[in-house]
Structure formats: structure tokens, C-alpha cells
Write an enzyme that holds these catalytic residues in place. Structure first.
Site: not given
Ligand code: 1HE
Length: 268
Positions: A122, A142
């Protein structure tokens, strides 16, 4: 003499969004790589503040993300139980920030790599030009997380790729590769791994040399004209064209061409 940093920019940097000038280009960095640049409320406010307070010398801007991914979207750890009213205000806060980017004083180019997902997509769609490297992938998770877009995606994404493709992305969790993303119109440029930021800065540097009124017409008048019925669009176009060509800078540039002093258009 070095200038004291602007307090708003200092606060934005403390909240994960930094801004540096490179010539006439404001280079804005999402700097929360350990969380894949997931956007919490403080970062959204920081983005808003940066783009509402760009220095007057910024004639174009670039946004990029630190680390292996551009942006993982909404910070899901902040996804609280909100009632309907609070949910509206949260979404409207994203709209204000992303509108400040799209309708700010300078054209904005995004440099994309890795994940460009959810609110990250977005954000990218609120900018005027997207440059992706070949590690980029796009998704709108989402749909599978039981939520909906709230950062303007339902308005901006269909304009780039069409409503049917966006519905498919959200219903099925479809992920677009860098190549397919460029093919369907999510990015206008595709470069090799690691090359997106340099290409974005190159484009922004060139954009910064345009007449300011032309850049204004392209980022403020064009999107509105596209929304208008054809007859209104033709009328707005005529107004904008007359304002742009009346500016002294337009006259200087046209004269320079006629006198053989300005670059010709070269075959690509
Ligand atoms: C996060 C987030 C997040 C990572 N919020 N903490 N977005 C999503 O559903 C995408 C969610 N994220 C992923 O699918 C993956 O993290 C990635 C593909 C982006 C990257 O993967 P990777 O293997 O490099 O990293 P990871 O191990 O998943 O994440 C590293 C850290 O970032 C980990 O935290 P840690 O404390 O365990 O190290 C994750 O929890 C954290 N992390 N993404 C919070 N999104 C205005 S409305 C909009 C609505 C949306 O955007 S919904 C879609 C949200």
C-alpha cells in the site's frame, strides 16, 4: 556551518524513518530491519511528518527499506482489538500519511526489494514510480489473516493492476514475483538484485531537474484528471496546460530547444 537537524526529522528518525538529502533528492529510509520494516503506528506518523515537512530544496524523493526486505506491512503485534470507531481512525491515520506522500510537494520513487507485502505494498502504491530489484515479491496477506487492507490499497492497487487481480491476491494469497509484478504493472522498472536504490536515486535526480510546475501537474493534476469524466478531464487539462506553459521556466526551456541548446529526444 552544519545545520541543526529539524526536530520533526529527529523524532521521525527515532521512530524508524530517517531522511537525508542527496542533492535535490530527499532519501527516506525505513529503518526497522529486525522487524522487516513492519510499520507500527509511530512509523506511520513518522512517514506523515517527514513528507509533510520535506525541506523546500527537496524536488524529488526516494523511499527504501533497510535490510533484506522493503516492508512487511502493518506491525501485526500492534493489531489490537479495536472497536469500529477506533478501526476507522487507525485506517484514516494511514490514509493521512500515505496521502502526504502521494500528494506532497515532490514526486516520490520507491526502491523495492524482498517483501513488499500488505501495508508495504500500500505504501509503495502511494508513490509515483516503483523500481523493483529481482528479489522483490508482492502479496496482500490481509485476506488470509482475516483482515482487510486499510492503507488505501483498495483504491490504489486496482488502479495499477485491476480489481480482478487484487481480489485474486487477497482471496488466494497469491504472491507475485518481481518479473510478474513488473509485467502486471506493480513496478515500472525492474533491475538486478541490489540495484533498486541506485536506479531510484538516478530517476529522482533526473525528475528533480524538471520544471516544478510540470512535476506538480503530473503528481497533483494528472491523478485527478484520470478520475474525472472525459469532458471535465479535457477542461482541467486545458487549465493545467495553460498554467504550466505560462510559467517563465517553460518559456526558457522551450526557447533553449529552439536555439539548439537543449537535449533532443533520443531513440531508446
Ligand atoms: C513482523 C512482521 C509484521 C515480520 N508485523 N512483526 N504482513 C504480513 O502478514 C507479513 C508478515 N511477515 C512475513 O511474512 C515475513 O516476516 C517476511 C516474508 C516479511 C520476512 O520473512 P523473514 O523470514 O525474513 O523474517 P521473519 O523471521 O518472519 O521475521 C523477522 C522478525 O520480524 C520476527 O520477529 P522476531 O521478534 O521473532 O525476530 C517477525 O515476527 C517480525 N515481523 N513481519 C510484526 N508484519 C493498513 S492495513 C495493512 C494490513 C497489513 O499490512 S496485513 C499484512 C501484514
Amino acid at each position: 556551518m552544519t545545520q541543526a537537524p529539524h526536530p520533526i526529522m529527529e523524532r521521525a528518525a527515532a521512530n524508524g524513518v530517517s531522511m537525508d538529502m542527496q542533492g535535490a533528492v530527499a532519501v527516506v529510509r525505513l529503518c526497522r530491519p529486525t522487524k522487516r520494516n513492519a510499520l507500527n503506528d509511530a512509523m506511520i506518523e513518522a512517514l506523515r511528518d517527514v513528507f509533510q515537512n520535506l525541506p523546500p530544496e527537496a524536488r524529488a524523493a526516494v523511499i527504501y527499506g533497510e535490510g533484506d526486505h522493503f516492508c512487511a506491512g502493518l506491525d501485526l503485534s500492534e493489531l489490537k482489538e479495536r472497536d469500529a470507531g477506533e478501526g476507522i481512525h487507525h485506517s484514516r491515520g494511514w490514509h493521512t500519511a500515505l496521502n502526504a506522500i502521494e500528494q506532497g510537494p515532490a514526486p516520490v520513487v520507491t526502491a523495492l526489494h524482498g517483501a513488499v507485502v500488505g501495508g508495504g505494498l500500500e505504501l509503495a502504491c502511494a508513490t509515483h514510480i516503483r523500481v523493483a530489484d529481482d528479489t522483490t515479491f508482492y502479496a496482500l496477506p490481509e485476506g488470509t489473516r482475516g483482515i482487510f487492507v486499510g492503507g488505501g490499497g483498495s483504491v490504489r492497487v486496482p488502479k495499477l493492476i485491476g480489481t480482478a487481480r487484487m481480489i485474486d491476491m487477497m482471496l488466494t494469497g497469491r504472491v507475485y514475483s518481481a518479473q510478474d509484478g513488473e509485467h502486471v504493472g506493480l513496478a515500472q522498472y525492474l533491475v538486478h538484485k541490489g540495484g533498486a536504490l541506485d536506479k531510484a536515486i538516478e530517476l529522482a535526480t533526473r525528475i528533480a531537474t524538471n520544471a516544478p510546475l510540470t512535476n506538480f501537474a503530473l503528481t497533483h493534476a494528472m491523478p485527478r484528471i484520470a478520475e474525472q469524466p472525459a469532458d471535465h478531464g479535457f477542461f482541467t487539462e486545458a487549465l493545467m496546460a495553460s498554467i504550466a506553459q505560462a510559467a517563465p521556466e517553460a518559456k526558457t526551456r522551450v526557447r533553449a530547444f529552439l536555439e539548439g541548446k537543449a537535449a533532443k529526444v533520443k531513440k531508446a
